[in-house]
Design an enzyme around this catalytic site. Sequence first.
Site, PDB file in Angstrom:
ATOM      1  N   HIS A  82       5.587   9.033  13.385  1.00  0.00           N
ATOM      2  CA  HIS A  82       5.943   7.775  12.702  1.00  0.00           C
ATOM      3  C   HIS A  82       6.812   8.075  11.495  1.00  0.00           C
ATOM      4  O   HIS A  82       6.486   8.940  10.684  1.00  0.00           O
ATOM      5  CB  HIS A  82       4.676   7.045  12.246  1.00  0.00           C
ATOM      6  CG  HIS A  82       4.966   5.715  11.637  1.00  0.00           C
ATOM      7  ND1 HIS A  82       5.044   4.565  12.382  1.00  0.00           N
ATOM      8  CD2 HIS A  82       5.243   5.359  10.361  1.00  0.00           C
ATOM      9  CE1 HIS A  82       5.335   3.545  11.585  1.00  0.00           C
ATOM     10  NE2 HIS A  82       5.469   4.013  10.353  1.00  0.00           N
ATOM     11  N   ASP A 161      -2.444  -6.377  10.553  1.00  0.00           N
ATOM     12  CA  ASP A 161      -1.246  -5.822   9.908  1.00  0.00           C
ATOM     13  C   ASP A 161      -0.042  -6.729  10.119  1.00  0.00           C
ATOM     14  O   ASP A 161       0.772  -6.921   9.218  1.00  0.00           O
ATOM     15  CB  ASP A 161      -0.950  -4.413  10.447  1.00  0.00           C
ATOM     16  CG  ASP A 161       0.336  -3.872   9.828  1.00  0.00           C
ATOM     17  OD1 ASP A 161       0.365  -3.723   8.597  1.00  0.00           O
ATOM     18  OD2 ASP A 161       1.307  -3.641  10.561  1.00  0.00           O
ATOM     19  N   ARG A 168       3.460  -9.715   2.991  1.00  0.00           N
ATOM     20  CA  ARG A 168       3.910  -8.754   1.971  1.00  0.00           C
ATOM     21  C   ARG A 168       5.430  -8.791   1.818  1.00  0.00           C
ATOM     22  O   ARG A 168       5.960  -8.652   0.730  1.00  0.00           O
ATOM     23  CB  ARG A 168       3.457  -7.338   2.367  1.00  0.00           C
ATOM     24  CG  ARG A 168       1.967  -7.120   2.172  1.00  0.00           C
ATOM     25  CD  ARG A 168       1.522  -5.851   2.861  1.00  0.00           C
ATOM     26  NE  ARG A 168       2.219  -4.686   2.366  1.00  0.00           N
ATOM     27  CZ  ARG A 168       2.487  -3.602   3.086  1.00  0.00           C
ATOM     28  NH1 ARG A 168       2.113  -3.526   4.353  1.00  0.00           N
ATOM     29  NH2 ARG A 168       3.122  -2.590   2.554  1.00  0.00           N
ATOM     30  N   SER A 183      -1.338   0.010   6.429  1.00  0.00           N
ATOM     31  CA  SER A 183      -0.503  -0.643   7.440  1.00  0.00           C
ATOM     32  C   SER A 183      -0.086   0.374   8.507  1.00  0.00           C
ATOM     33  O   SER A 183      -0.255   0.153   9.712  1.00  0.00           O
ATOM     34  CB  SER A 183       0.725  -1.245   6.745  1.00  0.00           C
ATOM     35  OG  SER A 183       1.730  -1.572   7.658  1.00  0.00           O
ATOM     36  N   LYS A 187      -2.096   1.184  12.520  1.00  0.00           N
ATOM     37  CA  LYS A 187      -1.346   1.106  13.787  1.00  0.00           C
ATOM     38  C   LYS A 187      -1.442   2.431  14.538  1.00  0.00           C
ATOM     39  O   LYS A 187      -1.603   2.467  15.749  1.00  0.00           O
ATOM     40  CB  LYS A 187       0.131   0.772  13.519  1.00  0.00           C
ATOM     41  CG  LYS A 187       0.332  -0.670  13.092  1.00  0.00           C
ATOM     42  CD  LYS A 187       1.795  -1.029  13.024  1.00  0.00           C
ATOM     43  CE  LYS A 187       2.475  -0.432  11.825  1.00  0.00           C
ATOM     44  NZ  LYS A 187       2.947  -1.348  10.816  1.00  0.00           N
TER      45      LYS A 187
HETATM   46  N1  URA Z   1       6.002   0.563   7.690  1.00  0.00           N
HETATM   47  C1  URA Z   1       4.876  -0.078   8.058  1.00  0.00           C
HETATM   48  O1  URA Z   1       4.532  -0.134   9.225  1.00  0.00           O
HETATM   49  N2  URA Z   1       4.147  -0.658   7.108  1.00  0.00           N
HETATM   50  C2  URA Z   1       4.465  -0.611   5.797  1.00  0.00           C
HETATM   51  O2  URA Z   1       3.742  -1.139   4.978  1.00  0.00           O
HETATM   52  C3  URA Z   1       5.639   0.062   5.425  1.00  0.00           C
HETATM   53  C4  URA Z   1       6.401   0.646   6.401  1.00  0.00           C
END
Ligand code: URA
Length: 444
Positions: A82, A161, A168, A183, A187
């Site tokens: 990621h 999220d 956000r 967040s 995931k």
């Molecule tokens: N990427 C994400 O998935 N969440 C965040 O809060 C920032 C970047």
Amino acid sequence: MRMYDLIKKKRDGLVLEDNEIRYVIEGFTKGEIPDYQMSAFLMAVYYKGMNDHEILILTQCMAESGDMVDLSDIPGIKVDKHSTGGVGDKTTLVVAPIVASCGVKVAKMSGRGLGHTGGTIDKLESIPGYRTDLDREEFFEVVKKTGLSVIGQSGNLTPADKKMYALRDVTATVDSIPLIASSIMSKKIAAGSDAILLDVKTGSGAFMQEVDDAIKLAEVMVALGENAGRSTRALITDMDTPLGKAIGNSLEVIEAVNTLKGEGPEDLTIECINLAANMMVMADLGDPDECRRKAEEVIGNGAALEALIAMVEAQGGDASVIRDTDRFGKARYIREVTAVSDGYVVSMDAAGCGIASGILGAGRETLDSVIDYAAGIILEKKTGDEVKTGDVLAILYTNDEDKLLPAEKKFRESVIIENRQVERKPLIYALCSKDGVKRFDGNF
Ligand code: URA
């Protein structure tokens, strides 16, 4: 329990109990807590922070708010990757085929572009026919058959999220370590891989502009992953300047293909080899040096490129564009941006370049904007390079002629040329693992 009291408790800097955090996340996901109260809560977290235990519980609740993917039907160690988001960041398109051709399984869900940053799913959709919406059985079949699959996030993965991120984004509460860490890691944990490699960006084009803040974020995320029983590492990498030379969807796929052929830009190649090596280390394929050698080997012998081709074909894409990238659709309008003075590129703001690429059509202005897959920028000069008046700094591509001038203006504002030489920023600053933080001095 009342949401009002929990907002007040966090506003006053107190520590929330596990059941209080669960109440907030479950209530908001079900629609029982309104956006205005959740916005106030997020702002309280933004200002007062959370301790490590609160972040852990927040992440668990968010991960469990929807489907938890079980990848155990796919044999072997599955490693996810990621990136916290960047400009010109096409590393997944290079790294996933490298590690898959070395025997590591990659079952990856990726996102679309956000703000000035690009998204892997948009890049893959520039390949004609490529499907990013596979169902669970198709996704598993592709991974079993080719060793890798990259698809869009499934409908019910971490709905908490999805709702929180949207809020956000419009309440200036994105750049908070507890909120970013929960967040991303909710995931990744819900997506089911055995190990997770994080690429935490730092610099003008990243959420974390300072290296020390990026390291802090990485430490929190590594602890969350390890706590969930997933081997987790993070590389802290530069996003002051765009990565590689290409920005924009099909332009980035072409650059990724060139990198898999061993003909990519040096910064992108080095970063991808190091990301891939760290994924392989977590899959027990050897020490970092051995894994870097394996990565170089599968680039050299063409196996990594074949892995990308196999995935594209298995997901319905036209692999002839990968075999011969000249077959990608071309932009109708092209404009060279040339230097108006002699000097050195002392900075090239990644976020500004991303916005210029978005103006050309490579990103979305609204959720339902249609992307121009051929649009974007090829950088001919980067930070540290010497330029003479008239040298081409970049080439702009678009199918909408009216976009050329505004994009050029934004690009020019993002590039500073002065009469002094500057040191290039390091490409990789640090590695963060359960064993601690190892800072690099340009030597990794
Ligand atoms: N990427 C994400 O998935 N969440 C965040 O809060 C920032 C970047």
